[in-house]
Enzyme design. Structure first.
Site, mmCIF file in Angstrom:
data_model
loop_
_atom_site.group_PDB
_atom_site.id
_atom_site.type_symbol
_atom_site.label_atom_id
_atom_site.label_comp_id
_atom_site.label_asym_id
_atom_site.label_seq_id
_atom_site.Cartn_x
_atom_site.Cartn_y
_atom_site.Cartn_z
ATOM 1 N N GLU A 46 0.860 -1.183 0.000
ATOM 2 C CA GLU A 46 0.000 0.000 0.000
ATOM 3 C C GLU A 46 0.893 1.228 0.000
ATOM 4 O OE1 GLU A 46 -2.715 0.470 3.313
ATOM 5 O OE2 GLU A 46 -3.743 2.112 2.285
ATOM 6 N N CYS A 236 -6.452 1.124 2.896
ATOM 7 C CA CYS A 236 -7.418 2.228 2.970
ATOM 8 C C CYS A 236 -7.372 3.133 1.750
ATOM 9 C CB CYS A 236 -7.180 3.029 4.243
ATOM 10 S SG CYS A 236 -7.637 2.128 5.729
ATOM 11 N N ASN A 367 -11.865 -3.191 0.361
ATOM 12 C CA ASN A 367 -10.720 -3.412 1.252
ATOM 13 C C ASN A 367 -11.221 -3.961 2.579
ATOM 14 O OD1 ASN A 367 -8.227 -3.234 2.645
ATOM 15 N ND2 ASN A 367 -8.784 -1.203 3.367
ATOM 16 N N GLU A 368 -11.209 -3.122 3.560
ATOM 17 C CA GLU A 368 -11.501 -3.555 4.933
ATOM 18 C C GLU A 368 -12.902 -3.075 5.288
ATOM 19 O OE1 GLU A 368 -9.468 -1.386 8.179
ATOM 20 O OE2 GLU A 368 -8.344 -3.237 8.442
HETATM 21 O O1 AHR Z 1 -2.055 -1.548 6.923
HETATM 22 C C1 AHR Z 1 -2.506 -0.276 7.273
HETATM 23 C C2 AHR Z 1 -4.025 -0.156 7.202
HETATM 24 O O2 AHR Z 1 -4.609 -1.025 8.116
HETATM 25 C C3 AHR Z 1 -4.644 -0.547 5.897
HETATM 26 O O3 AHR Z 1 -4.635 0.482 4.983
HETATM 27 C C4 AHR Z 1 -6.044 -0.896 6.273
HETATM 28 O O4 AHR Z 1 -6.614 -1.875 5.425
HETATM 29 C C5 AHR Z 1 -5.942 -1.328 7.720
HETATM 30 O O5 AHR Z 1 -6.823 -0.617 8.498
#
Ligand code: AHR
Length: 647
Positions: A46, A236, A367-368
């Site tokens: 990322e 993110c 993603n999350e």
């Molecule tokens: O790894 C850092 C962040 O942690 C990532 O962007 C996100 O997916 C998670 O909250």
């Protein structure tokens, strides 16, 4: 680690062993368990902590297109004594409609110009060659130079012949000294104007020598991990703080002057680590990600936005009846990666120099994300994608927590939607990781597979200590043992720049000149480069009376490498004392090669220093006949043994 590359096993007498009762690990080579996916150990990239711009992406000029909201950020005026002039940003009659702004230097005399500070300086190495390139228009020739903070000129070269229309100009600079904080200066040779856009400086020696390429030292550390996959571009940043600010892969391909910059969401995320000059130039875009995957032998796993902005920030949602654009982005991406060079998106890949497909097999939907809002969007996207592309395996999200109500909600819904691989995120204390070494032992074997997509043990001050890495090693034995459930895993985040990080711990740290694999990296590498093809059942009887974390102090997993025929046994000693360990059930042994990682819990690998945590050869006696292997594991250690048995 291969037998041939390690110190030949030394036959030791049993008298060398510690006196206390040994731990007993019994392996059953005759009853193979689950197969271990080639994607078991991978990486998650990322653009956080200056991971891409200012990090892996080798461009040294910050704000090369003058498109930062503060257009002169990173740039300043330079002048020789008595040389007057002015620098100004313009946005008419530019070189690229996608990047309308450009810089005009109006010099009244020789020696006036502009300088770029780079990303916390520019790292240059003595003797290395750097390629300057820019779109230029103007009335005077100029000189480009690399200059140290004390004013020493480390390299310079003339750029002649700007004319009345934009044209590409290049020059090569060879640095005479190593400097971590150099700057690039452009100074007029005479009174006149110099118009500049897409001002770029790259080391010639990028990873695999690619143009618009990657920092060779950083990429090499990724290659050394032999990752089974690479998840990108986040994280993110896929979501954006708002949907406008989401990652859109189509704006990241093609000629770099057509890629449009956006703010990096980590720019403002943490007030205490504010990074006002953090933007995404997308010089490292989806084509470059796919190419990196190919270069390091990793399966690409792109993650796409599913109509949800970050649920920690704006929580903005695309309405359920407006997901078409997100679905189309995914379908087009599959064509970009896998379509023939004659297809619309395949043609764009071919135009970038890669007519052959990238052979994409996995795609992440969101993603999350969490909650009903995610389930609703996943259901729609997954149905549309699987209808068009049943061959692509989809990755879905279980949210940010390893065990809260959102996590359990996701797991209650996703199997019913035919989810294939569920991405779990685990950031927790080291003790959590020891306890979670059995997390998947009783997991449902009939449902979706697990992707341990982001994990990291967070110890004191969130530093990359050996104590955290050891806990992760214990955890990894549990993932590998449950290879029928867990098919992918990755530490997170991957990179941190020591002068510009927002988040830690990170797997790899870098400054402008150097890079270091952390203790956590060494654990990853040990597991990834010793991934067996099949798990072999192994039981552990703990040594009596030895203090250790939950499920310990000894953790172990065994398997077979089918190519070499070797048994591969990984053993973790989490105790603060050395331990005798017996390894039984292996049959008649011909040779043992072993390596060990060990250290004090607070040990860290630091930039510019010999690593404290690095694999050392570990001498293990070859027993007589079918006797057990006996070894003494150092305190707080991870060992890997590759064992060749007699037919
Ligand atoms: O790894 C850092 C962040 O942690 C990532 O962007 C996100 O997916 C998670 O909250």
């Amino acid at each position: 680690m291969r037998i041939a590359s390690l110190v030949t096993a030394v036959v030791l007498g049993l008298g060398g062993l510690a006196a206390s009762e040994p731990a007993l690990i019994t392996v059953q080579p005759a009853t193979p368990g689950p197969r271990v996916s080639p994607t078991m150990y991978g990486i998650f990239f990322e653009d956080i902590n200056f991971g891409a711009d200012g990090g892996l992406y080798a461009e040294l000029v910050k704000n090369r297109s003058f498109e930062f909201p503060t257009p002169l950020m990173g740039w300043s005026e330079v002048r020789a004594e008595g040389a007057a002039g002015a620098i100004a940003i313009k946005d008419q009659e530019g070189f690229s409609a996608a990047n309308p702004r450009w810089l005009r230097i109006r010099a009244e005399a020789r020696g006036y110009g502009a300088a770029n500070e780079g990303f916390r300086g520019m790292g240059v190495q003595a003797g290395a060659r750097y390629r300057f390139a820019a779109q230029v228009r103007g009335t005077t020739a100029f000189t480009v130079a690399l200059v140290a903070p004390d004013g020493r000129v480390l390299a310079h070269a003339p750029v002649t012949g700007p004319g009345s229309t934009w044209r590409a100009c290049t020059a090569t600079l060879t640095a005479t000294a190593t400097e971590a904080k150099a700057r690039l200066e452009l100074r007029a040779e005479a009174a006149g104007t110099i118009d500049l856009d897409m001002v770029s400086l790259f080391p010639e020696a990028t990873f695999k020598g690619r143009a618009n390429g990657l920092r060779a030292d950083m990429a090499q550390l990724l290659a050394d991990l032999k990752p089974g996959f690479m998840r990108f571009p986040g994280g993110c940043i896929v979501e954006g703080r708002t949907l406008d600010n989401r990652y859109q892969w189509k704006t990241t391909i093609g000629p770099i002057e057509e890629r449009t910059l956006i703010i990096n969401r980590w720019n403002t995320e943490f007030k205490h680590r504010s990074t006002p000059d953090y933007f995404q130039s997308f010089g490292l875009g989806f084509f470059e990600y796919f190419q990196l995957c190919e270069d390091i032998g990793a399966e690409p796993l792109p993650i796409l936005n599913c109509g949800m902005a970050c649920q920690y920030n704006s929580k903005e949602l695309a309405p359920l009846d407006r997901l078409d654009v997100y679905i189309q982005d995914a379908i087009d991406l599959i064509e970009f990666a896998n379509g023939p060079a004659t297809s619309r998106w395949g043609a764009k890949r071919a135009a970038m120099g890669h007519p052959a497909p990238f052979n994409l097999k996995f795609l992440g939907v969101g993603n999350e994300q969490w909650g009903q809002q995610y389930i609703d969007r996943y259901a729609i996207m997954a149905k549309a994608l699987k209808t068009r592309h049943p061959e692509i395996r989809l990755v879905s999200s279980a949210g940010p927590s390893p065990d809260n109500k959102d996590f359990h909600f996701a797991w209650s819904k996703l199997p019913g939607l035919g989810a294939e691989i569920v991405d779990e995120h685990c950031y927790s204390k080291p003790d959590w990781f020891y306890a979670a070494a059995t997390r998947y032992d009783r997991h449902d074997r009939t449902g979706p597979k697990v992707f341990m997509g982001e994990y990291a043990a967070h110890g004191h001050d969130k530093r990359n200590t050996w104590g955290t890495a050891l806990a992760e090693a214990a955890f990894l034995t549990g993932l590998e043992r449950n290879a029928d459930v867990v098919v992918m895993s990755a530490y997170a985040p991957l990179f941190g720049h020591v002068d510009a990080w927002q988040w830690r711990p990170n797997l790899i740290w870098a400054d402008n000149l150097r890079v270091v694999g952390t203790a956590n990296y060494e654990v990853q590498k040990l597991f990834s480069t010793n991934r067996p093809d099949v798990v072999l059942p192994a039981t552990v009887v703990q040594p009596a009376g030895v203090a250790g974390p939950k499920n310990g102090p000894v953790f172990a997993v065994a398997g077979r490498d089918e190519r070499s025929g070797e048994l591969v046994v990984k053993v973790v000693n989490a105790a603060a004392q050395e331990l005798p360990v017996q390894l039984a059930g292996l049959g008649a042994i011909q040779a043992i090669a072993a390596a060990v990682l060990a250290g004090a819990p607070g040990d860290e690998n630091e930039l510019g220093q010999a690593p404290r945590i690095a694999p050392r050869p570990f001498a293990v006696a070859v027993p007589a006949g079918t006797d057990p292997v006996l070894m003494t594991l150092p305190a707080q250690a991870v060992a890997v043994l590759r064992i060749r048995t007699r037919p």
